[in-house]
Scaffold this motif. Sequence first.
Motif, PDB file in Angstrom:
ATOM      1  N   GLY A   1       0.841  -1.197   0.000  1.00  0.00           N
ATOM      2  CA  GLY A   1       0.000   0.000   0.000  1.00  0.00           C
ATOM      3  C   GLY A   1       0.873   1.243   0.000  1.00  0.00           C
ATOM      4  N   ILE A   2       0.342   2.299   0.625  1.00  0.00           N
ATOM      5  CA  ILE A   2       1.094   3.552   0.709  1.00  0.00           C
ATOM      6  C   ILE A   2       1.154   4.031   2.157  1.00  0.00           C
ATOM      7  CG2 ILE A   2       0.616   4.337  -1.641  1.00  0.00           C
ATOM      8  CD1 ILE A   2      -1.570   6.160  -0.442  1.00  0.00           C
ATOM      9  N   VAL A   3       2.162   4.829   2.427  1.00  0.00           N
ATOM     10  CA  VAL A   3       2.298   5.422   3.756  1.00  0.00           C
ATOM     11  C   VAL A   3       1.174   6.427   3.948  1.00  0.00           C
ATOM     12  CG1 VAL A   3       3.737   6.876   5.240  1.00  0.00           C
ATOM     13  CG2 VAL A   3       4.780   5.082   3.816  1.00  0.00           C
ATOM     14  N   ARG A   4       0.376   6.217   4.971  1.00  0.00           N
ATOM     15  CA  ARG A   4      -0.702   7.148   5.307  1.00  0.00           C
ATOM     16  C   ARG A   4      -0.128   8.344   6.063  1.00  0.00           C
ATOM     17  NH1 ARG A   4      -5.406   4.267   8.035  1.00  0.00           N
ATOM     18  NH2 ARG A   4      -5.796   3.735   5.884  1.00  0.00           N
ATOM     19  N   GLU A   5       0.741   8.044   7.030  1.00  0.00           N
ATOM     20  CA  GLU A   5       1.345   9.100   7.842  1.00  0.00           C
ATOM     21  C   GLU A   5       2.715   8.631   8.315  1.00  0.00           C
ATOM     22  OE1 GLU A   5      -0.093  12.004  11.439  1.00  0.00           O
ATOM     23  OE2 GLU A   5      -0.559   9.873  11.650  1.00  0.00           O
ATOM     24  N   ALA A   6       3.685   9.523   8.281  1.00  0.00           N
ATOM     25  CA  ALA A   6       5.028   9.226   8.771  1.00  0.00           C
ATOM     26  C   ALA A   6       5.521  10.426   9.557  1.00  0.00           C
ATOM     27  CB  ALA A   6       5.966   8.940   7.597  1.00  0.00           C
ATOM     28  N   LYS A   7       5.856  10.185  10.811  1.00  0.00           N
ATOM     29  CA  LYS A   7       6.354  11.294  11.634  1.00  0.00           C
ATOM     30  C   LYS A   7       7.421  10.790  12.594  1.00  0.00           C
ATOM     31  CE  LYS A   7       2.353  10.815  14.639  1.00  0.00           C
ATOM     32  NZ  LYS A   7       1.142  11.383  15.147  1.00  0.00           N
ATOM     33  N   ASP A   8       8.287  11.719  12.996  1.00  0.00           N
ATOM     34  CA  ASP A   8       9.308  11.381  13.981  1.00  0.00           C
ATOM     35  C   ASP A   8       8.629  11.073  15.302  1.00  0.00           C
ATOM     36  OD1 ASP A   8      11.180  11.941  12.089  1.00  0.00           O
ATOM     37  OD2 ASP A   8      11.837  13.845  12.950  1.00  0.00           O
ATOM     38  N   SER A   9       9.133  10.032  15.964  1.00  0.00           N
ATOM     39  CA  SER A   9       8.597   9.756  17.303  1.00  0.00           C
ATOM     40  C   SER A   9       9.309  10.676  18.286  1.00  0.00           C
ATOM     41  CB  SER A   9       8.803   8.291  17.673  1.00  0.00           C
ATOM     42  OG  SER A   9      10.178   7.976  17.633  1.00  0.00           O
ATOM     43  N   LYS A  10       8.587  11.174  19.218  1.00  0.00           N
ATOM     44  CA  LYS A  10       9.137  12.108  20.205  1.00  0.00           C
ATOM     45  C   LYS A  10      10.081  11.371  21.148  1.00  0.00           C
ATOM     46  CE  LYS A  10       6.318  15.534  19.011  1.00  0.00           C
ATOM     47  NZ  LYS A  10       6.464  15.779  17.624  1.00  0.00           N
ATOM     48  N   GLY A  11      11.351  11.727  21.094  1.00  0.00           N
ATOM     49  CA  GLY A  11      12.325  11.156  22.014  1.00  0.00           C
ATOM     50  C   GLY A  11      12.743   9.730  21.689  1.00  0.00           C
ATOM     51  N   GLY A  12      12.265   9.168  20.581  1.00  0.00           N
ATOM     52  CA  GLY A  12      12.643   7.801  20.228  1.00  0.00           C
ATOM     53  C   GLY A  12      13.595   7.771  19.050  1.00  0.00           C
ATOM     54  N   PHE A  13      13.987   6.590  18.669  1.00  0.00           N
ATOM     55  CA  PHE A  13      14.917   6.412  17.557  1.00  0.00           C
ATOM     56  C   PHE A  13      14.211   6.163  16.232  1.00  0.00           C
ATOM     57  CE2 PHE A  13      17.316   4.880  21.284  1.00  0.00           C
ATOM     58  CZ  PHE A  13      18.356   5.787  21.254  1.00  0.00           C
ATOM     59  N   PHE A  14      12.955   5.665  16.297  1.00  0.00           N
ATOM     60  CA  PHE A  14      12.277   5.202  15.099  1.00  0.00           C
ATOM     61  C   PHE A  14      11.057   6.055  14.768  1.00  0.00           C
ATOM     62  CE2 PHE A  14      14.144   1.410  17.152  1.00  0.00           C
ATOM     63  CZ  PHE A  14      15.133   1.157  16.215  1.00  0.00           C
ATOM     64  N   MET A  15      10.710   6.095  13.488  1.00  0.00           N
ATOM     65  CA  MET A  15       9.550   6.852  13.019  1.00  0.00           C
ATOM     66  C   MET A  15       8.253   6.146  13.420  1.00  0.00           C
ATOM     67  SD  MET A  15      10.659   8.050   9.193  1.00  0.00           S
ATOM     68  CE  MET A  15       9.465   9.387   9.123  1.00  0.00           C
ATOM     69  N   ASP A  16       7.197   6.922  13.496  1.00  0.00           N
ATOM     70  CA  ASP A  16       5.844   6.392  13.703  1.00  0.00           C
ATOM     71  C   ASP A  16       5.180   6.400  12.330  1.00  0.00           C
ATOM     72  OD1 ASP A  16       3.404   5.593  14.655  1.00  0.00           O
ATOM     73  OD2 ASP A  16       2.932   7.489  15.645  1.00  0.00           O
ATOM     74  N   ILE A  17       4.988   5.215  11.742  1.00  0.00           N
ATOM     75  CA  ILE A  17       4.508   5.113  10.355  1.00  0.00           C
ATOM     76  C   ILE A  17       3.243   4.269  10.305  1.00  0.00           C
ATOM     77  CG2 ILE A  17       5.065   4.313   8.022  1.00  0.00           C
ATOM     78  CD1 ILE A  17       8.052   4.642   8.804  1.00  0.00           C
ATOM     79  N   SER A  18       2.191   4.836   9.710  1.00  0.00           N
ATOM     80  CA  SER A  18       0.976   4.058   9.466  1.00  0.00           C
ATOM     81  C   SER A  18       0.820   3.874   7.954  1.00  0.00           C
ATOM     82  CB  SER A  18      -0.262   4.739  10.059  1.00  0.00           C
ATOM     83  OG  SER A  18      -0.471   5.994   9.465  1.00  0.00           O
ATOM     84  N   VAL A  19       0.229   2.734   7.568  1.00  0.00           N
ATOM     85  CA  VAL A  19       0.144   2.354   6.162  1.00  0.00           C
ATOM     86  C   VAL A  19      -1.306   2.095   5.777  1.00  0.00           C
ATOM     87  CG1 VAL A  19       0.798   0.577   4.473  1.00  0.00           C
ATOM     88  CG2 VAL A  19       2.457   1.344   6.190  1.00  0.00           C
ATOM     89  N   LYS A  20      -1.679   2.598   4.620  1.00  0.00           N
ATOM     90  CA  LYS A  20      -2.992   2.301   4.038  1.00  0.00           C
ATOM     91  C   LYS A  20      -2.796   1.158   3.043  1.00  0.00           C
ATOM     92  CE  LYS A  20      -6.661   4.099   1.163  1.00  0.00           C
ATOM     93  NZ  LYS A  20      -7.071   5.119   0.227  1.00  0.00           N
ATOM     94  N   PRO A  21      -3.361  -0.034   3.354  1.00  0.00           N
ATOM     95  CA  PRO A  21      -3.167  -1.161   2.434  1.00  0.00           C
ATOM     96  C   PRO A  21      -4.000  -1.002   1.169  1.00  0.00           C
ATOM     97  CG  PRO A  21      -4.632  -1.791   4.212  1.00  0.00           C
ATOM     98  CD  PRO A  21      -4.165  -0.393   4.514  1.00  0.00           C
ATOM     99  N   PHE A  22      -3.493  -1.545   0.072  1.00  0.00           N
ATOM    100  CA  PHE A  22      -4.256  -1.547  -1.176  1.00  0.00           C
ATOM    101  C   PHE A  22      -5.231  -2.718  -1.226  1.00  0.00           C
ATOM    102  CE2 PHE A  22      -0.739   0.843  -3.672  1.00  0.00           C
ATOM    103  CZ  PHE A  22      -1.245   2.046  -3.237  1.00  0.00           C
ATOM    104  N   SER A  23      -4.900  -3.804  -0.538  1.00  0.00           N
ATOM    105  CA  SER A  23      -5.771  -4.979  -0.551  1.00  0.00           C
ATOM    106  C   SER A  23      -7.063  -4.666   0.183  1.00  0.00           C
ATOM    107  CB  SER A  23      -5.084  -6.161   0.134  1.00  0.00           C
ATOM    108  OG  SER A  23      -5.926  -7.283   0.122  1.00  0.00           O
ATOM    109  N   LYS A  24      -8.171  -5.034  -0.465  1.00  0.00           N
ATOM    110  CA  LYS A  24      -9.456  -4.904   0.209  1.00  0.00           C
ATOM    111  C   LYS A  24      -9.524  -6.033   1.223  1.00  0.00           C
ATOM    112  CE  LYS A  24     -11.193  -3.759  -4.299  1.00  0.00           C
ATOM    113  NZ  LYS A  24     -10.110  -4.422  -5.000  1.00  0.00           N
ATOM    114  N   HIS A  25     -10.000  -5.725   2.414  1.00  0.00           N
ATOM    115  CA  HIS A  25     -10.076  -6.775   3.425  1.00  0.00           C
ATOM    116  C   HIS A  25     -11.220  -7.725   3.097  1.00  0.00           C
ATOM    117  CE1 HIS A  25      -7.017  -4.650   5.468  1.00  0.00           C
ATOM    118  NE2 HIS A  25      -7.767  -3.614   5.731  1.00  0.00           N
ATOM    119  N   TYR A  26     -11.177  -8.900   3.721  1.00  0.00           N
ATOM    120  CA  TYR A  26     -12.182  -9.939   3.519  1.00  0.00           C
ATOM    121  C   TYR A  26     -13.553  -9.293   3.331  1.00  0.00           C
ATOM    122  CZ  TYR A  26     -14.611 -14.271   4.117  1.00  0.00           C
ATOM    123  OH  TYR A  26     -15.398 -15.350   3.894  1.00  0.00           O
TER     124      TYR A  26
END
Length: 198
Positions: A164-189
């Motif tokens: 799919g595509i990245v819905r949102e990507a932002k730096d995590s506050k005080g952490g090492f890794f990004m906070d990333i949510s993904v919108k899948p292309f596959s329609k769910h069941y």
Amino acid sequence: DLGRLFKEINTLKAENVRLLLENKKFSGLIQENKKLKKLLNFQKQHSIEIVPLNVISVVPSHFRKAIIVSGGRNIGIKEDTPILDEDSFLAGRVSKVYYDYSEITLINDPDFYTTVKINDSLGLLRGTLSGDLKVFYIDNKSDVKSNDKVFALSYNTHSDFIVGIVREAKDSKGGFFMDISVKPFSKHYPYKTVFAVK
């Protein structure tokens, strides 16, 4: 006479309904044919074998997002085999294999995980209880942003499958890794058929 005219009108209405249903049926077959051609193209481009699996049932659970499909060890299905939907988007992975059926963990299940690539960054994609998809372990300094494509890596087939595509990507506050949510292309069941990649 008036009675015969009403009878003729009702006969024509019934015939019209029958023709509309037949038209919908043929329209559905045309769509299915287009999707199958797309999968065959995908198979040829990636030099992989795609095996259709009929969905038998849904795993009954409030938390799990899983299905049971026809085909297991009897046709060479193995655990962790990628599962595509009819549009060739990643839909899940094989989680359990029996002799003639298998359990598929769908992409939006909290137990689903796979390695993904976004641009040049690798991370771990997981489903969540809310049905969203999250990517973990991508460094805050990465160039990941909204609308970037997300690809699942398959080490078994040496192919990448679009998630799919990245819905949102932002730096995590005080952490090492990004906070990333993904919108899948596959329609769910509900799926009628899914496709194992061998």
